[in-house]
Design an enzyme around this catalytic site. Structure first.
Site, mmCIF file in Angstrom:
data_model
loop_
_atom_site.group_PDB
_atom_site.id
_atom_site.type_symbol
_atom_site.label_atom_id
_atom_site.label_comp_id
_atom_site.label_asym_id
_atom_site.label_seq_id
_atom_site.Cartn_x
_atom_site.Cartn_y
_atom_site.Cartn_z
ATOM 1 N N ASP A 47 11.652 1.850 -2.031
ATOM 2 C CA ASP A 47 12.795 3.651 -1.604
ATOM 3 C C ASP A 47 13.246 3.737 0.019
ATOM 4 O O ASP A 47 12.679 3.267 0.723
ATOM 5 C CB ASP A 47 11.134 4.208 -2.541
ATOM 6 C CG ASP A 47 10.354 4.326 -1.306
ATOM 7 O OD1 ASP A 47 9.543 3.718 -1.009
ATOM 8 O OD2 ASP A 47 9.754 5.475 -1.652
ATOM 9 N N GLU A 66 7.397 4.244 -2.271
ATOM 10 C CA GLU A 66 6.427 4.495 -0.896
ATOM 11 C C GLU A 66 6.225 5.762 -0.137
ATOM 12 O O GLU A 66 4.831 6.509 0.570
ATOM 13 C CB GLU A 66 6.665 3.298 0.242
ATOM 14 C CG GLU A 66 5.521 3.299 0.918
ATOM 15 C CD GLU A 66 5.193 4.342 1.937
ATOM 16 O OE1 GLU A 66 3.655 4.785 2.561
ATOM 17 O OE2 GLU A 66 6.190 4.411 2.188
HETATM 18 ZN ZN LIG Z 1 8.582 5.449 5.591
HETATM 19 ZN ZN LIG Z 2 8.008 2.350 5.756
#
Ligand SMILES: [Zn+2]
Ligand SMILES: [Zn+2]
Length: 394
Positions: A81, A139
């Site tokens: 991401d 994440e």
């Molecule tokens: Zn980050």
């Molecule tokens: Zn990262």
């Protein structure tokens, strides 16, 4: 022998790895929206003849089995991401999605793991054991793609004996990597607090309940929970970066709103601290006639690099790129959802140097001028392949 072969293969595929990274960089997607990214990765895995399983919507898991007999399994993880940041770099591969940017290097992690997959498929006949490739979404955003993938069984069938992840680090020169055994990154919880009093004229405090002065006491007292109750051997940080008392020189506001962060590296203490902070804030406000709403949003747990695994992985890294290119990392009080893997499986999260001062590549992650020195990708693809093969006992 296998080392030199991996090094040669990572050289051979370097241009592809960079092209993949640049494609991902110019098409960044926010956490939980990695649709095109996921399709891109799926296409590359198919081209390698690998089947994959989808998890947590946009996540992908694929297995590469070595031809030699072995029931060992190691998982390699990349996150996919991007962040809600507008890119300020003037580069040919600049983000084409306005307001979205790969400013944490997840484009590098993903393209690197694709390269590692390519290398491992080419040397399949030379190793035993199974490599599990984890391409995870989200994440950067709670509850974290890692936690969802684990819930959906990413660490089962087959169960890896080790999980290895890497992350770019612009503080370390390209060509080098960093390791730290034991506690490495912090748990992170967000605090949202409202202190409600009774506003009124600043000249008549006796008729009001001043939430500003109560908040001043509360902020000071909360710091004493850290200084008096936390184990000094284990780090704890409490910071309030937002305090809004929107009155005026002569107006006491009705309420004060605060936002802060609490970080530590001990789950038991983390839970105790939550209770202590809430109790203290509520009790203190009550004693001064106000009320307090103290909300804690739990973030990622702390990240721990399993000692033995980290020692062996580090040894393999020294073997691969020379002792002088493997550095010690300091504790880092930021959070990372790889921590979820580290809480349930032996894990090792290391840093890949991506700094190049001569080219001005020095910006921190999460900034609009962040970039990576791409030559680091030749090292990262090969190193991960080598770490996996060695960890499998070859
Ligand atoms: Zn980050
Ligand atoms: Zn990262």
């Amino acid at each position: 022998m296998i080392k030199e072969q991996i090094q040669q293969l990572s050289k051979n595929i370097f241009n592809d790895t960079v092209a993949n990274r640049r494609h991902l960089h110019s098409h960044p997607e926010l956490s939980f929206h990695e649709v095109e990214t996921s399709a891109f990765v799926a296409g590359k895995l198919e081209a390698l003849g690998l089947t994959y399983q989808r998890m947590a919507d946009n996540g992908l898991v694929a297995l590469i089995k070595g031809d030699k007999p072995s029931d060992q399994v190691v998982a390699l993880r990349a996150d996919m991401d991007a962040l809600p940041i507008t890119e300020a770099n003037d580069v040919s591969y600049k983000s084409q999605n306005v307001g979205v940017m790969h400013a944490c290097g997840h484009d590098a992690h993903t393209s690197s793991l694709l390269g590692t997959a390519k290398i491992l498929t080419e040397i399949k006949s030379q190793f035993g054991g199974t490599v599990k490739l984890i391409f995870q979404p989200a994440e950067e955003k709670l509850p974290g793609g890692a936690s969802l993938m684990i819930k959906e069984g990413v660490l089962e069938n087959p169960k890896p004996q080790a999980v290895i992840g890497q992350h770019v680090m612009p503080l370390i020169e390209a060509g080098k990597v960093g390791f730290r055994a034991g506690k490495y990154m912090a748990s992170t919880d967000e605090l949202y607090v409202t202190v409600r009093g009774k506003g009124g004229h600043g000249a008549q405090p006796q008729q009001n309940i001043d939430p500003v002065i109560i908040t001043a006491h509360m902020l000071t007292a909360l710091q004493q929970i850290i200084s008096r109750f936390a184990d000094p051997k284990s780090p704890s940080v409490l910071s309030f970066g937002k305090v809004i008392a929107n009155g005026a020189t002569n107006v006491i506001p009705n309420e004060v709103y605060l936002e802060g962060t609490f970080r530590t590296m001990d789950e038991k203490w983390r839970n105790e601290a939550h209770i202590k902070m809430k109790k203290l804030a509520e009790g203190l406000c009550e004693s001064m006639g106000a009320t307090c709403e103290f909300n804690i949003v739990r973030g990622y747990p702390f990240l721990i690099n399993e000692e033995k695994l980290t020692a062996s992985t580090r040894g393999h890294a020294e073997d691969y790129l020379g002792k002088e290119n493997v550095l010690d990392l300091d504790i880092w009080m930021a959070a990372e959802d790889f921590a979820y893997y580290s809480q349930v499986a032996d894990s090792c999260f290391y840093r890949l140097g991506t700094r190049n001062e001569s080219r001005g590549i020095t910006s921190s992650v999460h900034t609009p001028t962040f970039d990576v020195e791409e030559t680091a990708l030749e090292l990262s693809t090969g190193l991960m392949a080598y770490l996996a093969v060695k960890q499998l006992g070859n």
